[in-house]
Design a protein around this motif. Structure first.
Motif, mmCIF file in Angstrom:
data_model
loop_
_atom_site.group_PDB
_atom_site.id
_atom_site.type_symbol
_atom_site.label_atom_id
_atom_site.label_comp_id
_atom_site.label_asym_id
_atom_site.label_seq_id
_atom_site.Cartn_x
_atom_site.Cartn_y
_atom_site.Cartn_z
ATOM 1 N N GLY A 266 0.808 -1.215 0.000
ATOM 2 C CA GLY A 266 0.000 0.000 0.000
ATOM 3 C C GLY A 266 0.840 1.263 0.000
ATOM 4 O O GLY A 266 0.566 2.207 -0.752
ATOM 5 N N ILE A 267 1.887 1.293 0.820
ATOM 6 C CA ILE A 267 2.676 2.523 0.908
ATOM 7 C C ILE A 267 3.546 2.706 -0.332
ATOM 8 O O ILE A 267 3.839 3.836 -0.731
ATOM 9 N N GLU A 268 3.930 1.607 -0.980
ATOM 10 C CA GLU A 268 4.652 1.750 -2.239
ATOM 11 C C GLU A 268 3.773 2.456 -3.280
ATOM 12 O O GLU A 268 4.232 3.342 -4.004
ATOM 13 N N GLY A 269 2.515 2.077 -3.351
ATOM 14 C CA GLY A 269 1.605 2.728 -4.290
ATOM 15 C C GLY A 269 1.459 4.198 -3.999
ATOM 16 O O GLY A 269 1.476 5.045 -4.903
ATOM 17 N N PHE A 270 1.326 4.537 -2.712
ATOM 18 C CA PHE A 270 1.212 5.951 -2.340
ATOM 19 C C PHE A 270 2.440 6.735 -2.775
ATOM 20 O O PHE A 270 2.327 7.863 -3.301
ATOM 21 N N MET A 271 3.633 6.196 -2.556
ATOM 22 C CA MET A 271 4.856 6.931 -2.863
ATOM 23 C C MET A 271 4.967 7.248 -4.351
ATOM 24 O O MET A 271 5.466 8.312 -4.737
ATOM 25 N N THR B 126 11.622 14.763 -4.387
ATOM 26 C CA THR B 126 11.566 13.414 -4.939
ATOM 27 C C THR B 126 11.041 12.441 -3.884
ATOM 28 O O THR B 126 11.155 12.681 -2.677
ATOM 29 N N ALA B 127 10.479 11.339 -4.360
ATOM 30 C CA ALA B 127 9.980 10.290 -3.472
ATOM 31 C C ALA B 127 10.321 8.941 -4.107
ATOM 32 O O ALA B 127 9.896 8.658 -5.228
ATOM 33 N N ASN B 128 11.114 8.161 -3.412
ATOM 34 C CA ASN B 128 11.537 6.866 -3.930
ATOM 35 C C ASN B 128 11.403 5.783 -2.874
ATOM 36 O O ASN B 128 11.299 6.068 -1.675
ATOM 37 N N ILE B 129 11.420 4.549 -3.333
ATOM 38 C CA ILE B 129 11.241 3.382 -2.468
ATOM 39 C C ILE B 129 12.494 2.524 -2.543
ATOM 40 O O ILE B 129 12.969 2.212 -3.638
ATOM 41 N N LEU B 130 13.011 2.142 -1.403
ATOM 42 C CA LEU B 130 14.131 1.218 -1.323
ATOM 43 C C LEU B 130 13.598 -0.085 -0.751
ATOM 44 O O LEU B 130 13.261 -0.170 0.427
ATOM 45 N N GLY C 284 9.879 8.453 -7.965
ATOM 46 C CA GLY C 284 8.800 7.527 -8.258
ATOM 47 C C GLY C 284 9.263 6.113 -8.536
ATOM 48 O O GLY C 284 8.518 5.312 -9.109
ATOM 49 N N GLN C 285 10.483 5.787 -8.104
ATOM 50 C CA GLN C 285 11.066 4.499 -8.443
ATOM 51 C C GLN C 285 11.155 3.565 -7.222
ATOM 52 O O GLN C 285 11.291 4.020 -6.085
#
Length: 252
Positions: A166-171, A184-188, A240-241
């Motif tokens: 869920g939080i990946e989709g939000f980011m 910027t907003a990214n996911i690790l 967004g990655q």
């Protein structure tokens, strides 16, 4: 490169393990770090270790799922450091309490713990700092996630994975909304980390190691280095990655 001098960074869940590694590396890169944890002794310990190196850090104790506490504690820490949060690392993700196990064995009241922490916890901290980032024209939001968000696993973490998904989709949506403001907003997305030994027996860990091409668990300071890059000026074009940081494990 990757210098963060005078930037203010908030790392949630930074009182141990991966969070402590991230906070330490960001401080070594020049950032003033807010070390958050739910437990005061853990936050104070990590902050003291950082300041012991001659670097800048303050401990900040709050529950990320409590919006009022989040805002109040962040504003107090910003005042102490003399600057607003420029870098947010949403690392807090392991809920306290009984939430793991096969879905069929879980009661509805057990669903909320990891979902509230991983979704509402990150929403709360992001909401508390995102307007300031946009107004100043610079900011970095880094969401720590897991390969479990996109890969089905029979290890009893379905609710944790639900929160991470869920939080990946939000980011990704956040990145699209705030990119025009220099934020910027990214996911690790991490693979199995060294702290796994706290939750799994040695024989199970040995089985997992055989699925990791580098043949070992993740190191907190390596994760911190990846965050330092994502937080840097040099990473301004990356947003967004989802970056898989997992030792080569297959995630799809």
């Amino acid at each position: 490169m990757f210098e963060l001098t005078d930037r203010v960074a908030l790392v949630t869940g930074a009182g141990q393990s991966v969070g402590a590694g991230i906070a330490t590396v960001l401080a070594r890169a020049g950032a003033k770090v807010i070390v958050n944890d739910l437990h005061e002794e853990r936050a104070q310990k990590v902050a003291a270790e950082i300041t012991g190196e001659g670097l800048s850090a303050v401990a900040s104790v709050f529950d990320v799922t409590d919006m009022d506490s989040v805002v109040g504690a962040i504003r107090a820490a910003e005042a102490e450091l003399g600057g607003a949060v420029d870098i947010l690392v949403n690392n807090a993700g392991i809920a306290q309490g009984n939430w793991s196990g096969p879905f069929r064995d879980l009661e509805p009241e057990q669903w909320r713990l990891p979902i509230d922490l991983n979704i509402y916890g990150s929403l709360n901290t992001t909401k508390a700092v995102i307007d300031g980032m946009c107004e100043r024209g610079w900011g970095r939001v880094i969401q720590i996630s897991s390969g479990s968000a996109r890969t089905g696993q029979n290890i009893g973490v379905s609710m944790y994975a639900t929160g991470k998904s869920g939080i990946e989709g939000f980011m990704r949506h956040l990145a699209a909304e705030v990119g025009q403001f220099g934020v910027t907003a990214n996911i690790l997305a991490l693979g199995h980390q060294e702290n796994l030994a706290e939750f799994m027996p040695p024989e199970r860990i040995q089985q997992l190691l055989r699925t990791i091409p580098i043949g070992r668990l993740g190191d907190p300071f390596e994760v911190g280095a990846a965050c330092a890059y994502l937080a840097s000026y040099e990473a301004a074009g990356l947003t967004g990655q989802t970056v898989d940081f997992n030792g080569g494990s297959q995630t799809r």
